[in-house]
Enzyme design. Structure first.
Site, PDB file in Angstrom:
ATOM      1  N   HIS A  54      38.860  40.518  36.989  1.00 33.59           N
ATOM      2  CA  HIS A  54      37.978  41.564  36.456  1.00 33.59           C
ATOM      3  C   HIS A  54      37.306  42.382  37.575  1.00 33.59           C
ATOM      4  O   HIS A  54      36.210  42.922  37.392  1.00 33.59           O
ATOM      5  CB  HIS A  54      36.956  40.966  35.482  1.00 33.59           C
ATOM      6  CG  HIS A  54      36.036  39.931  36.057  1.00 33.59           C
ATOM      7  ND1 HIS A  54      35.602  38.831  35.348  1.00 33.59           N
ATOM      8  CD2 HIS A  54      35.462  39.820  37.279  1.00 33.59           C
ATOM      9  CE1 HIS A  54      34.785  38.110  36.112  1.00 33.59           C
ATOM     10  NE2 HIS A  54      34.691  38.689  37.283  1.00 33.59           N
ATOM     11  N   HIS A  86      27.246  39.405  36.505  1.00 32.54           N
ATOM     12  CA  HIS A  86      27.043  39.469  37.956  1.00 32.54           C
ATOM     13  C   HIS A  86      25.638  39.987  38.254  1.00 32.54           C
ATOM     14  O   HIS A  86      25.468  41.058  38.830  1.00 32.54           O
ATOM     15  CB  HIS A  86      28.082  40.389  38.600  1.00 32.54           C
ATOM     16  CG  HIS A  86      29.498  39.990  38.312  1.00 32.54           C
ATOM     17  ND1 HIS A  86      30.107  40.240  37.115  1.00 32.54           N
ATOM     18  CD2 HIS A  86      30.425  39.348  39.073  1.00 32.54           C
ATOM     19  CE1 HIS A  86      31.353  39.778  37.137  1.00 32.54           C
ATOM     20  NE2 HIS A  86      31.569  39.229  38.313  1.00 32.54           N
ATOM     21  N   HIS A  98      39.773  34.612  45.818  1.00 36.64           N
ATOM     22  CA  HIS A  98      39.045  35.679  46.505  1.00 36.64           C
ATOM     23  C   HIS A  98      37.724  35.149  47.043  1.00 36.64           C
ATOM     24  O   HIS A  98      37.148  34.210  46.507  1.00 36.64           O
ATOM     25  CB  HIS A  98      38.817  36.909  45.622  1.00 36.64           C
ATOM     26  CG  HIS A  98      37.870  36.775  44.462  1.00 36.64           C
ATOM     27  ND1 HIS A  98      37.979  35.800  43.493  1.00 36.64           N
ATOM     28  CD2 HIS A  98      36.801  37.524  44.091  1.00 36.64           C
ATOM     29  CE1 HIS A  98      37.025  35.965  42.584  1.00 36.64           C
ATOM     30  NE2 HIS A  98      36.280  36.999  42.930  1.00 36.64           N
ATOM     31  N   GLU A 124      35.478  31.231  39.650  1.00 34.44           N
ATOM     32  CA  GLU A 124      35.612  31.933  38.360  1.00 34.44           C
ATOM     33  C   GLU A 124      36.807  31.442  37.547  1.00 34.44           C
ATOM     34  O   GLU A 124      36.834  31.611  36.329  1.00 34.44           O
ATOM     35  CB  GLU A 124      35.760  33.445  38.599  1.00 34.44           C
ATOM     36  CG  GLU A 124      34.482  34.100  39.120  1.00 34.44           C
ATOM     37  CD  GLU A 124      34.677  35.577  39.480  1.00 34.44           C
ATOM     38  OE1 GLU A 124      33.665  36.227  39.748  1.00 34.44           O
ATOM     39  OE2 GLU A 124      35.822  36.073  39.506  1.00 34.44           O
TER      40      GLU A 124
END
Lengths: 279, 131
Positions: free
Chosen positions: A12, A59, A193, A240
């Site tokens: 995302h 976030h 990531h 995540e």
């Protein structure tokens, strides 16, 4: 009865949304990524779900640091788009399904999952970028959405096993709703990531490929990955991926992989995407 | 004090855990206010005056003024809140990440276009020491 027919795993990355919003999707940097999602958009148009359950993380937009819920279910009529620091994304507000969300809350809590109830919430790129990737840029989103926000901002995130078990409970909850509805569940974020510190930019394609393979072959193996392994092997923000395990848990024991796409980079991220149909 | 922190052994990384969250609480709440355009304007107009409204430490204030991104992570900022400071400056997330790695933005983008940073040599501080 309502049925969860399929699951979608997808990154995302906010830069993906910004590329679409700023008309850069056709540029050489972005074109391969959007081309990779074309078959997924076609599959989504053909599947035409009535409701999406989108498992994502906020976030630091809907939730500041006063309260950090581990599992928060969006029960509102509508979810406005958050201004994350550069103005809200120019995408339609997200329509909820308060009646079904209320049913999910009741079923999940009695099934011993202690959900946080959220009656007002803005949604950020964690939820809207997957919609953009699977639906493009319509005037209105074509189906209703129940957001399920997971804390992955402050360590520790819930474990992969706990997310998987909550996914299984979501399946039971959806199946006990009498209305004839086709539901698709999204697990978002990842894949490998890291976006902080001198180690930023880390990717691990071998880790990601094994993860994608085992979503259908051996999801139990994935539920045993401890938090430290995500952080060490796949980057601080790869945690995540536990949200993909909630999606997988909600599909029942057997799935068929319909489509997969993997691409590096989108900004600092190894982008992964998978479609699994429940069998 | 939380005893078990296996992630402290990962080089070049500050995991935002309960202790950092406590140390960084007011710093992160300051960064959160940058979600609103009126606050971004006020901060840009006079950074010191804006920061004086928050109970942040001297070290945290200096790191904000210097945009010392890694120091801010160390002092309890979470990266998603920090991004709002970069956006307030008209910078991209990618720019902020490149600054954290000590690369230019171009070098960072090129590294990502070449597949990103391999975990080899970056799994633990002891492994890092051998490189």
């Amino acid at each position: 009865m309502a049925r969860i027919v399929a699951g979608v795993g997808t990154s995302h990355t906010p830069a993906i949304g910004a590329a679409v919003d700023n008309g850069k999707a056709g540029q050489p940097y972005w074109q391969p990524l959007f081309e990779g999602y074309e078959p997924a958009k076609q599959w989504m148009a053909k599947t035409a779900p009535d409701v999406l359950i989108i498992v994502y993380n906020d976030h630091v937009n809907a939730f500041d640091f006063k309260m950090i819920p581990t599992f928060a279910l969006g029960c509102a009529e509508e979810f406005p788009i958050a201004d994350e620091g550069w103005g809200p994304r120019p995408v339609p507000a997200v329509k909820g399904y308060p009646e079904l969300a209320a049913h999910l809350i009741q079923s999940l809590v009695l099934d011993e999952f202690d959900m946080t109830i959220v009656n007002e919430m803005q949604v950020d790129h964690g939820l809207t970028v997957p919609l953009t990737l699977l639906f493009g840029s319509p005037q209105q989103w074509p189906c209703r959405v129940i957001p399920l926000a997971v804390n992955v901002v402050q360590y520790p995130a819930p474990t992969g096993r706990r997310c998987y078990q909550l996914g299984q409970a979501i399946r039971r909850a959806v199946q006990s709703w009498p209305e004839d509805l086709k539901v698709v569940i999204f697990g978002t974020g990842g894949m490998s990531h890291q976006i902080q510190g001198p180690r930023a930019g880390l990717t691990n394609p071998a880790f990601d490929k094994a993860f994608l393979d085992d979503l259908s072959r051996d999801p139990e193996r994935l539920t045993r990955i401890p938090p430290i392994e995500y952080l060490r092997e796949a980057g601080a923000e790869a945690i995540e991926l536990v949200m993909w395990l909630m999606m997988r848990g909600a599909l029942g024991p057997k799935v068929e992989e319909i489509y997969r796409f993997y691409h590096i980079p989108a900004s600092s991220t190894a982008v992964g995407h998978i479609i699994l149909e429940s069998r | 004090m939380v005893a078990d922190k296996p992630y402290e052994d990962i080089p070049g990384t500050w995991i935002f855990d309960a202790e950092r969250a406590r140390a960084g609480y007011h710093l992160n709440q300051f960064l959160y206010t940058l979600m609103k355009e009126e606050n971004r304007k006020a901060f840009r107009a006079d950074e010191r005056a804006y920061l004086a409204k928050f109970k942040i430490s001297e070290a945290q204030r200096e790191a904000v003024l210097k945009r010392d991104w890694n120091r801010l992570l160390e002092l309890g900022a979470v990266v998603y809140a920090l991004a709002k400071l970069a956006f307030t400056d008209g910078r991209s997330y990618q720019y902020m990440a490149s600054q954290m790695t000590g690369m230019s933005e171009k070098e960072y983008v090129d590294m990502m276009l070449n597949g990103g940073r391999s975990p080899d040599g970056w799994r633990s501080k002891s492994e890092r020491g051998r490189h």
